[in-house]
Design a protein around this motif. Structure first.
Motif, PDB file in Angstrom:
ATOM      1  N   LEU A 289       0.293  15.522  -5.489  1.00 10.78           N
ATOM      2  CA  LEU A 289       0.747  14.399  -4.667  1.00 10.78           C
ATOM      3  C   LEU A 289      -0.397  13.475  -4.262  1.00 10.78           C
ATOM      4  O   LEU A 289      -0.251  12.249  -4.294  1.00 10.78           O
ATOM      5  CB  LEU A 289       1.451  14.928  -3.410  1.00 10.78           C
ATOM      6  N   THR A 290      -1.523  14.045  -3.861  1.00  4.78           N
ATOM      7  CA  THR A 290      -2.609  13.239  -3.314  1.00  4.78           C
ATOM      8  C   THR A 290      -3.806  13.128  -4.246  1.00  4.78           C
ATOM      9  O   THR A 290      -4.767  12.428  -3.898  1.00  4.78           O
ATOM     10  CB  THR A 290      -3.074  13.826  -1.967  1.00  4.78           C
ATOM     11  N   GLY A 291      -3.772  13.817  -5.379  1.00  3.06           N
ATOM     12  CA  GLY A 291      -4.908  13.765  -6.286  1.00  3.06           C
ATOM     13  C   GLY A 291      -5.864  14.913  -6.045  1.00  3.06           C
ATOM     14  O   GLY A 291      -5.970  15.430  -4.918  1.00  3.06           O
ATOM     15  N   PRO A 292      -6.591  15.338  -7.071  1.00  2.00           N
ATOM     16  CA  PRO A 292      -7.496  16.486  -6.903  1.00  2.00           C
ATOM     17  C   PRO A 292      -8.721  16.183  -6.066  1.00  2.00           C
ATOM     18  O   PRO A 292      -9.340  17.093  -5.515  1.00  2.00           O
ATOM     19  CB  PRO A 292      -7.889  16.827  -8.346  1.00  2.00           C
ATOM     20  N   CYS A 293      -9.100  14.915  -5.935  1.00  2.00           N
ATOM     21  CA  CYS A 293     -10.311  14.548  -5.188  1.00  2.00           C
ATOM     22  C   CYS A 293      -9.910  14.154  -3.771  1.00  2.00           C
ATOM     23  O   CYS A 293      -9.381  13.055  -3.541  1.00  2.00           O
ATOM     24  CB  CYS A 293     -11.046  13.402  -5.874  1.00  2.00           C
ATOM     25  N   ALA A 294     -10.139  15.048  -2.832  1.00  2.00           N
ATOM     26  CA  ALA A 294      -9.754  14.757  -1.452  1.00  2.00           C
ATOM     27  C   ALA A 294     -10.674  13.747  -0.800  1.00  2.00           C
ATOM     28  O   ALA A 294     -10.306  13.094   0.179  1.00  2.00           O
ATOM     29  CB  ALA A 294      -9.746  16.050  -0.629  1.00  2.00           C
ATOM     30  N   GLY A 295     -11.909  13.570  -1.328  1.00  2.00           N
ATOM     31  CA  GLY A 295     -12.839  12.640  -0.712  1.00  2.00           C
ATOM     32  C   GLY A 295     -12.450  11.192  -0.865  1.00  2.00           C
ATOM     33  O   GLY A 295     -12.950  10.328  -0.128  1.00  2.00           O
ATOM     34  N   SER A 296     -11.571  10.875  -1.819  1.00  2.00           N
ATOM     35  CA  SER A 296     -11.141   9.492  -2.008  1.00  2.00           C
ATOM     36  C   SER A 296     -10.048   9.067  -1.048  1.00  2.00           C
ATOM     37  O   SER A 296      -9.674   7.895  -1.024  1.00  2.00           O
ATOM     38  CB  SER A 296     -10.653   9.296  -3.450  1.00  2.00           C
ATOM     39  N   LEU A 297      -9.508  10.007  -0.272  1.00  2.00           N
ATOM     40  CA  LEU A 297      -8.435   9.688   0.657  1.00  2.00           C
ATOM     41  C   LEU A 297      -9.006   9.115   1.949  1.00  2.00           C
ATOM     42  O   LEU A 297     -10.167   9.370   2.302  1.00  2.00           O
ATOM     43  CB  LEU A 297      -7.626  10.949   0.978  1.00  2.00           C
ATOM     44  N   PRO A 298      -8.209   8.332   2.682  1.00  2.00           N
ATOM     45  CA  PRO A 298      -8.648   7.889   4.017  1.00  2.00           C
ATOM     46  C   PRO A 298      -8.866   9.086   4.929  1.00  2.00           C
ATOM     47  O   PRO A 298      -8.308  10.170   4.709  1.00  2.00           O
ATOM     48  CB  PRO A 298      -7.476   7.012   4.502  1.00  2.00           C
ATOM     49  N   PRO A 299      -9.693   8.929   5.962  1.00  2.00           N
ATOM     50  CA  PRO A 299      -9.977  10.075   6.848  1.00  2.00           C
ATOM     51  C   PRO A 299      -8.720  10.698   7.455  1.00  2.00           C
ATOM     52  O   PRO A 299      -8.648  11.919   7.614  1.00  2.00           O
ATOM     53  CB  PRO A 299     -10.892   9.473   7.921  1.00  2.00           C
ATOM     54  N   GLY A 300      -7.740   9.864   7.791  1.00  2.00           N
ATOM     55  CA  GLY A 300      -6.524  10.413   8.376  1.00  2.00           C
ATOM     56  C   GLY A 300      -5.762  11.291   7.409  1.00  2.00           C
ATOM     57  O   GLY A 300      -5.275  12.377   7.776  1.00  2.00           O
ATOM     58  N   LEU A 301      -5.645  10.859   6.150  1.00  2.00           N
ATOM     59  CA  LEU A 301      -4.954  11.674   5.156  1.00  2.00           C
ATOM     60  C   LEU A 301      -5.766  12.909   4.785  1.00  2.00           C
ATOM     61  O   LEU A 301      -5.185  13.941   4.425  1.00  2.00           O
ATOM     62  CB  LEU A 301      -4.656  10.832   3.919  1.00  2.00           C
ATOM     63  N   GLN A 302      -7.083  12.824   4.847  1.00  2.00           N
ATOM     64  CA  GLN A 302      -7.888  14.021   4.619  1.00  2.00           C
ATOM     65  C   GLN A 302      -7.604  15.072   5.690  1.00  2.00           C
ATOM     66  O   GLN A 302      -7.511  16.271   5.391  1.00  2.00           O
ATOM     67  CB  GLN A 302      -9.370  13.655   4.622  1.00  2.00           C
ATOM     68  N   ALA A 303      -7.453  14.625   6.931  1.00  2.00           N
ATOM     69  CA  ALA A 303      -7.118  15.571   8.008  1.00  2.00           C
ATOM     70  C   ALA A 303      -5.741  16.179   7.784  1.00  2.00           C
ATOM     71  O   ALA A 303      -5.541  17.388   8.002  1.00  2.00           O
ATOM     72  CB  ALA A 303      -7.182  14.866   9.362  1.00  2.00           C
ATOM     73  N   LEU A 304      -4.763  15.370   7.346  1.00  2.00           N
ATOM     74  CA  LEU A 304      -3.436  15.901   7.074  1.00  2.00           C
ATOM     75  C   LEU A 304      -3.482  16.882   5.908  1.00  2.00           C
ATOM     76  O   LEU A 304      -2.813  17.923   5.943  1.00  2.00           O
ATOM     77  CB  LEU A 304      -2.464  14.754   6.775  1.00  2.00           C
ATOM     78  N   ARG A 305      -4.260  16.580   4.873  1.00  2.00           N
ATOM     79  CA  ARG A 305      -4.369  17.498   3.738  1.00  2.00           C
ATOM     80  C   ARG A 305      -4.968  18.836   4.177  1.00  2.00           C
ATOM     81  O   ARG A 305      -4.520  19.903   3.741  1.00  2.00           O
ATOM     82  CB  ARG A 305      -5.208  16.861   2.632  1.00  2.00           C
ATOM     83  N   ARG A 306      -5.987  18.798   5.039  1.00  2.00           N
ATOM     84  CA  ARG A 306      -6.564  20.047   5.529  1.00  2.00           C
ATOM     85  C   ARG A 306      -5.545  20.842   6.335  1.00  2.00           C
ATOM     86  O   ARG A 306      -5.491  22.077   6.246  1.00  2.00           O
ATOM     87  CB  ARG A 306      -7.798  19.749   6.378  1.00  2.00           C
ATOM     88  N   GLU A 307      -4.729  20.142   7.127  1.00  2.00           N
ATOM     89  CA  GLU A 307      -3.700  20.835   7.904  1.00  2.00           C
ATOM     90  C   GLU A 307      -2.697  21.532   6.994  1.00  2.00           C
ATOM     91  O   GLU A 307      -2.304  22.671   7.236  1.00  2.00           O
ATOM     92  CB  GLU A 307      -2.978  19.842   8.818  1.00  2.00           C
ATOM     93  N   LEU A 308      -2.265  20.847   5.926  1.00  2.00           N
ATOM     94  CA  LEU A 308      -1.296  21.441   5.013  1.00  2.00           C
ATOM     95  C   LEU A 308      -1.912  22.575   4.203  1.00  2.00           C
ATOM     96  O   LEU A 308      -1.268  23.599   3.958  1.00  2.00           O
ATOM     97  CB  LEU A 308      -0.743  20.368   4.076  1.00  2.00           C
ATOM     98  N   ALA A 309      -3.173  22.416   3.768  1.00  2.00           N
ATOM     99  CA  ALA A 309      -3.800  23.439   2.944  1.00  2.00           C
ATOM    100  C   ALA A 309      -4.125  24.696   3.733  1.00  2.00           C
ATOM    101  O   ALA A 309      -4.138  25.801   3.169  1.00  2.00           O
ATOM    102  CB  ALA A 309      -5.072  22.880   2.304  1.00  2.00           C
ATOM    103  N   THR A 310      -4.389  24.568   5.023  1.00  2.83           N
ATOM    104  CA  THR A 310      -4.747  25.712   5.848  1.00  2.83           C
ATOM    105  C   THR A 310      -3.662  26.052   6.858  1.00  2.83           C
ATOM    106  O   THR A 310      -3.956  26.640   7.912  1.00  2.83           O
ATOM    107  CB  THR A 310      -6.061  25.420   6.594  1.00  2.83           C
ATOM    108  N   ALA A 311      -2.418  25.688   6.562  1.00  3.07           N
ATOM    109  CA  ALA A 311      -1.321  25.962   7.487  1.00  3.07           C
ATOM    110  C   ALA A 311      -1.163  27.470   7.697  1.00  3.07           C
ATOM    111  O   ALA A 311      -1.399  28.275   6.791  1.00  3.07           O
ATOM    112  CB  ALA A 311      -0.019  25.365   6.969  1.00  3.07           C
TER     113      ALA A 311
END
Length: 568
Positions: free
Chosen positions: A182-204
């Motif tokens: 959904l968001t691409g394999p490179c998390a560093g290219s996402l905005p900071p807010g979406l990076q925080a959401l991705r971390r929340e989903l990955a470490t739920a």
């Protein structure tokens, strides 16, 4: 059919009579020759006697045995034999225990196929001798679950999680793979807010909940659009999407992780409702009048009263009703070729006497505002509040409070919320907005701050408050890593429980928040001076005086009693 009052579909025969199908079915009922029930027959036996549907289905002559599991509920016939509904969804494999080619599932203990019949087998284990369900081995040398060796695929092949009980990737690794899609394999290219959401989903804490998010048809496209830049990460962009509970939850999660700034959602929905209502009016003059009344009077006064606090559901509901009442009154004026300026007192009296006129109390606010704004000469007096309109049931209040004080089977948070209504005269809206800072638990006891003066909580209310404060259960699993400041957390991260949900939970306990709060306030006003009541319960002094007057509380001699106590 004459005498039939059922609302069903009807048939019209050639002669023009109208007969409901239910009555036709009743007319065709006969006594079943096998069970004796009076039902509409579906077939007849060899002797021509009627048979009902139940006897036809359960007739042994019409039952077959499933070749997969042996059940006698066959749904479909296949070239390999009849199969039931359960075996139809299983692939045809060779069972690792009995060796038969039959519909099989995959055993979690061995990772090998086993049929449904072997899943129900029990025998003496060839290793330990205990009679138990067969988990592996063969029919000649069965093994129980305790003696079955661990499978070769134990543990996730990606993260080597030994607690993963199934073959293949674990739920957390599947969540990460879905995030990459959904968001691409490179998390560093996402905005900071979406990076925080991705971390929340990955470490739920519960990966299954995260997978439900990522596979939801209403959330997954939005996440993909935000990651690709097709949807800007703003409240305005989300407002343009189809509304729904899933989108509202996603918005609040983005606010909780810092991707979006917080805003008053109830006020936003109210402003959108009022704007749509105003724009739907056909006349320009009506739109101008409603804009002055709704936006510049009601909404402005609401903002001034709240002083930065979020709008509650009750406040939004009241303004919506006032807006509908204003539109209903203007519709009545248009139907009688009148306007607000040309409406006179006789016209208002005719409107009050009209049985088809609605929203009289709500429309009265518009009339009084129009008179104060010198838009009309008509006047409609406001109804004076004369105390509680419903029955004051002190016995019901005492019985319910006694049950909540001593019934340990009720949830502590529900007990505390109910006692706040019954003992401290708090409404559901005020209780839902309470924070943990309002309860001060120390060695000297527990104090509850509702107004300017804290209240000392006696036992066992103090114990219940300590339990709720120590074991608050948050319902949001994503975006709720930080401790919630709310005493009653809600289902969305960073939000308290809604007033409607809290009211529903109180109703399940037999508590009517509005009526029981009035009962408690009525008794407190009769026992406590109005000034102390206002400072303690966070109500206005005028409201406390009004309640005291209706409760017949006489505190004229209160100062004299205090002076006599000091002298003694």
């Amino acid at each position: 059919m004459p005498g039939c009052h059922r609302v069903v579909r009807i048939d019209k025969p050639l002669n023009g009579a109208r007969t409901c199908r239910t009555c036709i079915a009743h007319a065709r009922t006969q006594q079943c020759a096998r069970c004796g029930a009076c039902r509409e027959p579906v077939t007849r036996d060899d002797q021509g006697r009627p048979l009902c549907a139940h006897c036809f289905i359960t007739d042994p002559a019409n039952l077959e045995t499933c070749t997969g599991c042996g059940r006698r509920r066959v749904q479909r016939r296949t070239p390999d034999g009849p199969l039931c509904s359960r075996c139809l969804t299983l692939p045809l494999l060779t069972c690792s225990i009995c060796g038969q080619a039959t519909p099989c599932g995959i055993s979690r203990a061995t990772g090998q196929p086993w049929c449904l019949a072997c899943q129900r087998r029990a025998a003496a284990c060839s290793a330990c001798g205990r009679v138990a369900a067969i988990a592996s081995g063969t029919l000649a040398d069965p093994l129980c679950a305790g003696c079955t060796p661990p499978p070769a695929w134990a543990g996730c092949p990606v993260c080597s999680d030994p607690g993963h009980p199934n073959p293949g990737h674990c739920a957390r690794c599947l969540t990460g793979r879905r995030l990459d899609e959904l968001t691409g394999p490179c998390a560093g290219s996402l905005p900071p807010g979406l990076q925080a959401l991705r971390r929340e989903l990955a470490t739920a804490e519960y990966p299954g909940t995260a997978m439900l998010w990522l596979t939801s048809p209403s959330i997954a496209p939005v996440l993909a659009g935000l990651a690709a830049g097709r949807i800007p990460l703003t409240h305005q962009a989300l407002d343009g999407l189809p509304p729904g509970r899933a989108l509202a939850h996603l918005r609040q999660t983005l606010v909780a992780v810092g991707a979006l700034p917080g805003r008053d959602e109830e006020m936003t929905r109210l402003e959108a409702f009022l704007a749509g209502l105003i724009q739907s009016q056909p006349d320009t003059e009506r739109r101008r009048l409603l804009h002055r009344y709704l936006i510049w009077h009601l909404v402005r006064r609401l903002r001034s009263r709240n002083q930065g606090r979020p709008v509650t559901w009750q406040q939004s509901r009241m303004i919506r009703r006032l807006a509908r009442g204003a539109v209903a009154f203007l519709d009545w004026l248009d139907a009688h070729d009148l306007t607000v300026g040309s409406c006179r007192q006789a016209d208002l009296d005719r409107w009050l006497a009209d049985e088809h006129a609605g929203y009289r109390e709500q429309a009265g606010r518009l009339i009084r505002w129009a008179r104060a704004s010198k838009l009309t000469t008509g006047h409609l007096a406001a109804a004076r509040w004369n105390g509680a309109a419903q029955l004051i049931d002190h016995q019901h209040r005492r019985d319910t409070a006694r049950r909540l004080l001593h019934d340990g089977t009720v949830k502590p948070e529900d007990r505390l919320a109910g006692l706040l209504v019954l003992l401290d005269a708090q409404g559901a809206a005020a209780i839902s907005q309470m924070t943990t800072g309002q309860i001060q638990a120390g060695d000297n006891g527990v104090r509850l701050r509702l107004g300017r003066v804290p209240i000392h909580l006696p036992e066992p209310v103090a114990t219940i408050a300590r339990t709720v404060l120590a074991n608050r259960k948050r319902h949001a699993t994503i975006g709720a890593r930080q401790p919630s400041p709310w005493l009653f957390p809600g289902g969305q991260p960073g939000r308290p429980i809604s007033t409607a949900q809290l009211t529903s939970r109180l109703n399940d306990l037999g508590i009517r928040p509005g009526q029981d709060r009035s009962t408690a306030l009525f008794q407190l006003a009769a026992e406590i001076p109005a000034a102390i009541l206002a400072r303690t319960l966070a109500i206005s002094t005028s409201a406390a005086v009004t309640w005291q007057r209706h409760a017949a509380g006489d505190w004229i001699t209160y100062a004299a009693d205090v002076s006599h106590r000091l002298e003694s």
